[in-house]
Design a protein around this motif. Structure first.
Motif, PDB file in Angstrom:
ATOM      1  N   UNK A  57      61.142  31.281 -33.745  1.00  0.00           N
ATOM      2  CA  UNK A  57      61.803  32.472 -34.276  1.00  0.00           C
ATOM      3  C   UNK A  57      63.125  32.748 -33.571  1.00  0.00           C
ATOM      4  N   UNK A  58      63.195  32.452 -32.283  1.00  0.00           N
ATOM      5  CA  UNK A  58      64.447  32.672 -31.545  1.00  0.00           C
ATOM      6  C   UNK A  58      65.580  31.782 -32.057  1.00  0.00           C
ATOM      7  N   UNK A  59      65.241  30.700 -32.754  1.00  0.00           N
ATOM      8  CA  UNK A  59      66.256  29.788 -33.278  1.00  0.00           C
ATOM      9  C   UNK A  59      66.735  30.195 -34.675  1.00  0.00           C
ATOM     10  N   UNK A  60      66.035  31.122 -35.308  1.00  0.00           N
ATOM     11  CA  UNK A  60      66.359  31.472 -36.687  1.00  0.00           C
ATOM     12  C   UNK A  60      67.445  32.536 -36.736  1.00  0.00           C
ATOM     13  N   UNK A  61      68.427  32.377 -37.615  1.00  0.00           N
ATOM     14  CA  UNK A  61      69.507  33.357 -37.731  1.00  0.00           C
ATOM     15  C   UNK A  61      68.985  34.737 -38.107  1.00  0.00           C
ATOM     16  N   UNK A  62      69.472  35.748 -37.404  1.00  0.00           N
ATOM     17  CA  UNK A  62      69.119  37.126 -37.729  1.00  0.00           C
ATOM     18  C   UNK A  62      67.814  37.614 -37.147  1.00  0.00           C
ATOM     19  N   UNK A  63      67.093  36.760 -36.382  1.00  0.00           N
ATOM     20  CA  UNK A  63      65.816  37.150 -35.798  1.00  0.00           C
ATOM     21  C   UNK A  63      65.932  37.130 -34.275  1.00  0.00           C
ATOM     22  N   UNK A  64      65.450  38.181 -33.637  1.00  0.00           N
ATOM     23  CA  UNK A  64      65.477  38.295 -32.186  1.00  0.00           C
ATOM     24  C   UNK A  64      64.059  38.484 -31.658  1.00  0.00           C
ATOM     25  N   UNK A  65      63.750  37.820 -30.544  1.00  0.00           N
ATOM     26  CA  UNK A  65      62.457  37.975 -29.880  1.00  0.00           C
ATOM     27  C   UNK A  65      62.732  38.209 -28.395  1.00  0.00           C
ATOM     28  N   UNK A  73      64.142  41.692 -37.017  1.00  0.00           N
ATOM     29  CA  UNK A  73      64.740  40.894 -38.088  1.00  0.00           C
ATOM     30  C   UNK A  73      65.779  41.752 -38.789  1.00  0.00           C
ATOM     31  N   UNK A  74      66.997  41.257 -38.834  1.00  0.00           N
ATOM     32  CA  UNK A  74      68.110  42.019 -39.413  1.00  0.00           C
ATOM     33  C   UNK A  74      68.244  43.382 -38.753  1.00  0.00           C
ATOM     34  N   UNK A  75      67.959  43.435 -37.446  1.00  0.00           N
ATOM     35  CA  UNK A  75      68.089  44.669 -36.684  1.00  0.00           C
ATOM     36  C   UNK A  75      66.926  45.622 -36.803  1.00  0.00           C
ATOM     37  N   UNK A  76      65.897  45.285 -37.601  1.00  0.00           N
ATOM     38  CA  UNK A  76      64.742  46.158 -37.789  1.00  0.00           C
ATOM     39  C   UNK A  76      63.526  45.600 -37.055  1.00  0.00           C
ATOM     40  N   UNK A  77      62.699  46.507 -36.533  1.00  0.00           N
ATOM     41  CA  UNK A  77      61.483  46.093 -35.828  1.00  0.00           C
ATOM     42  C   UNK A  77      60.498  45.431 -36.790  1.00  0.00           C
ATOM     43  N   UNK A  78      59.887  44.351 -36.331  1.00  0.00           N
ATOM     44  CA  UNK A  78      58.834  43.676 -37.090  1.00  0.00           C
ATOM     45  C   UNK A  78      57.508  43.944 -36.379  1.00  0.00           C
ATOM     46  N   UNK A 108      52.185  53.619 -50.722  1.00  0.00           N
ATOM     47  CA  UNK A 108      52.772  53.278 -52.016  1.00  0.00           C
ATOM     48  C   UNK A 108      51.921  52.250 -52.743  1.00  0.00           C
ATOM     49  N   UNK A 109      51.427  51.259 -51.993  1.00  0.00           N
ATOM     50  CA  UNK A 109      50.605  50.229 -52.617  1.00  0.00           C
ATOM     51  C   UNK A 109      49.297  50.802 -53.173  1.00  0.00           C
ATOM     52  N   UNK A 110      48.721  51.778 -52.477  1.00  0.00           N
ATOM     53  CA  UNK A 110      47.439  52.332 -52.902  1.00  0.00           C
ATOM     54  C   UNK A 110      47.580  53.353 -54.030  1.00  0.00           C
ATOM     55  N   UNK A 111      48.681  54.109 -54.010  1.00  0.00           N
ATOM     56  CA  UNK A 111      48.831  55.173 -55.003  1.00  0.00           C
ATOM     57  C   UNK A 111      49.735  54.785 -56.160  1.00  0.00           C
ATOM     58  N   UNK A 112      50.610  53.795 -55.945  1.00  0.00           N
ATOM     59  CA  UNK A 112      51.578  53.448 -56.977  1.00  0.00           C
ATOM     60  C   UNK A 112      52.760  54.386 -57.013  1.00  0.00           C
ATOM     61  N   UNK A 113      52.793  55.353 -56.087  1.00  0.00           N
ATOM     62  CA  UNK A 113      53.889  56.323 -56.020  1.00  0.00           C
ATOM     63  C   UNK A 113      54.864  55.895 -54.930  1.00  0.00           C
ATOM     64  N   UNK A 114      56.101  55.660 -55.302  1.00  0.00           N
ATOM     65  CA  UNK A 114      57.105  55.189 -54.354  1.00  0.00           C
ATOM     66  C   UNK A 114      57.477  56.297 -53.377  1.00  0.00           C
ATOM     67  N   UNK A 115      57.360  55.997 -52.069  1.00  0.00           N
ATOM     68  CA  UNK A 115      57.738  56.990 -51.056  1.00  0.00           C
ATOM     69  C   UNK A 115      59.012  56.602 -50.319  1.00  0.00           C
ATOM     70  N   UNK A 116      59.615  55.490 -50.719  1.00  0.00           N
ATOM     71  CA  UNK A 116      60.883  55.081 -50.121  1.00  0.00           C
ATOM     72  C   UNK A 116      60.774  54.427 -48.764  1.00  0.00           C
ATOM     73  N   UNK A 117      59.549  54.264 -48.271  1.00  0.00           N
ATOM     74  CA  UNK A 117      59.355  53.673 -46.953  1.00  0.00           C
ATOM     75  C   UNK A 117      59.005  52.196 -47.087  1.00  0.00           C
ATOM     76  N   UNK A 118      59.648  51.365 -46.277  1.00  0.00           N
ATOM     77  CA  UNK A 118      59.374  49.934 -46.270  1.00  0.00           C
ATOM     78  C   UNK A 118      59.334  49.431 -44.832  1.00  0.00           C
ATOM     79  N   UNK A 119      58.633  48.348 -44.628  1.00  0.00           N
ATOM     80  CA  UNK A 119      58.588  47.742 -43.304  1.00  0.00           C
ATOM     81  C   UNK A 119      58.937  46.261 -43.405  1.00  0.00           C
ATOM     82  N   UNK A 120      59.560  45.765 -42.347  1.00  0.00           N
ATOM     83  CA  UNK A 120      59.959  44.359 -42.315  1.00  0.00           C
ATOM     84  C   UNK A 120      58.750  43.506 -41.952  1.00  0.00           C
TER      85      UNK A 120
END
Length: 412
Positions: free
Chosen positions: A152-160, A168-173, A213-225
């Motif tokens: 992962x340390x060799x992949x562009x845009x990913x930090x460990x 990944x892309x500055x967001x916590x995984x 969101x996955x359980x209710x089908x209602x979009x809450x605007x939250x996503x995770x990397x």
């Protein structure tokens, strides 16, 4: 006054020079057979010197794209579209390069010779597959016996970092999957530290909707990397073991270990920890994240809001330092599997805790009277406590169809 005007003129010329030194690449993506514009084609620009992904865009409704504000250097341009062979071209930019590639004709994979397909796949170290960035693991060199963290340390845009935390892309995984499934839980440490880099075929990075969101089908605007690791065919069955030991070879110790096996969707593991220090072992901390279930029920209110009801608290899963001389023993086991073409799933987690604490307190005092007389006092108090417990958590899932999943969670 003339001097100030000259300075301002010089500054303006410098600014114009800086803006003039930005290169650009433009073009349009076209289907060779049907001559139609390939809207939403993925265009990725990769720096040749270190394989860093510089920019990524999508073609517009006319199949056109443009990459602007580029610095001089050597690049690889990668264009991909479903069912089309990847287009790869090396480009050298100067400060003022204005590349107009014109129509780029994409060939369907079925019309290409096997040799051409193999060559194209080897050149495409990074692909865009829908909204997922795909890294071909063998395109990034690592040392022999390297683990997934090293890859992962060799992949562009990913930090460990040194503790295994991933960005990944500055967001916590916070979740790393293997073959789209939890790998003995969703703790990134279990997959990235104990799997070998040589067993990895692809690394996929994408955004996932929240569980609510996955359980209710209602979009809450939250996503995770999310990072998903695809294994090579000969590496999908195996075992892993690890030992985390710290001791002064006299009295103090903190030892933890884990042994696990995986075969397709089936995963089973046992783990344990013995410590007389006020700290948790890395193994127990990682295995504590194995959960039996997330939600018992989600209720959708009239205004569209949701309430989640949860049971089976996780308070016993986390280490809590205490006063005195501790002696902890923890044993646990994990099992998960899926059957009937992944329509049925079972997860079980068992944990046994035995905590013993000796709390010894001593006191010494001196009292001085007005006549100069001194009184000395001393005391000693010893408290011994022991707390034991065990719990079993799990869930059973039935995938009814693409829109419905029945999940039964239990704990005791």
């Amino acid at each position: 006054m003339p001097k100030k005007l000259l300075i301002l003129l010089a500054l303006n010329l410098c600014i114009l020079s800086v803006f003039a030194q930005k290169a650009s690449i433009r073009g349009s993506v076209v289907d060779t057979i049907e001559r139609k514009k390939l809207q939403n084609s993925s265009i990725v620009l990769i720096r040749s010197t270190d394989s860093i992904m510089v920019k990524t865009v999508r073609a517009n409704e006319k199949g056109e794209f443009e990459l602007t504000n580029l610095k001089k250097g050597d690049y690889s341009l990668l264009i991909s579209y479903p069912k089309m062979a990847d287009y790869v071209r090396d480009i050298r930019l100067t400060d003022s390069s204005k590349f107009n590639l014109g129509p780029i004709h994409m060939e369907t994979k079925t019309f290409l010779l096997n040799e051409v397909k193999i060559q194209a796949e080897r050149q495409a170290a990074i692909k865009m597959r829908g909204d997922t960035i795909v890294f071909q693991a063998d395109s990034f060199a690592v040392k022999p016996n390297a683990n997934v963290q090293d890859l992962l340390r060799r992949l562009p845009g990913i930090e460990v970092d040194k503790n295994g935390a991933i960005k990944a892309a500055g967001e916590d995984v916070n979740t790393v999957l293997v073959e789209g499934e939890e790998f003995f839980g969703d703790d990134p440490l279990l997959a990235t530290k104990y799997l070998k880099a040589s067993s990895v075929k692809e690394v996929q990075v994408y955004d996932k909707k929240s569980k609510q969101t996955e359980l209710t089908g209602i979009e809450d605007g939250k996503k995770e990397k999310i990072i998903n690791i695809k294994l090579k065919d000969n590496a999908k069955n195996g075992y892993l073991s690890t030992l985390d030991g710290n001791s002064d070879l006299n009295h103090f110790k903190n030892i933890g270990g884990m042994l696990g096996i995986y075969k397709g969707k089936m995963k089973a593991a046992v783990y344990g920890n013995s410590s007389n220090l006020n700290q948790d072992s890395k193994i127990t901390a990682a295995m504590s994240k194995l959960k039996g279930g997330d939600y018992d029920m989600i209720e959708v209110m009239d205004d569209g809001s949701t309430i989640s009801y949860m049971s089976g608290g996780d308070y016993d899963d986390y280490f809590s330092p205490t006063n005195g001389l501790p002696d902890y023993t923890t044993l646990g086991a994990h099992f998960s599997d899926k059957w009937n073409e992944n329509k049925l799933g079972l997860k079980l987690n068992y944990k046994n805790n035995d905590a013993r604490v000796d709390d010894i307190r001593t006191s010494n005092g001196q009292n001085l009277l007005p006549n100069g007389t001194s009184f000395f006092s001393s005391g000693r108090t010893t408290d011994y406590t022991r707390k034991t417990g065990q719990n079993l958590k799990g869930n059973f899932e039935i995938f009814v169809d693409s829109l419905s999943t029945l999940k039964i969670s239990f704990s005791g």
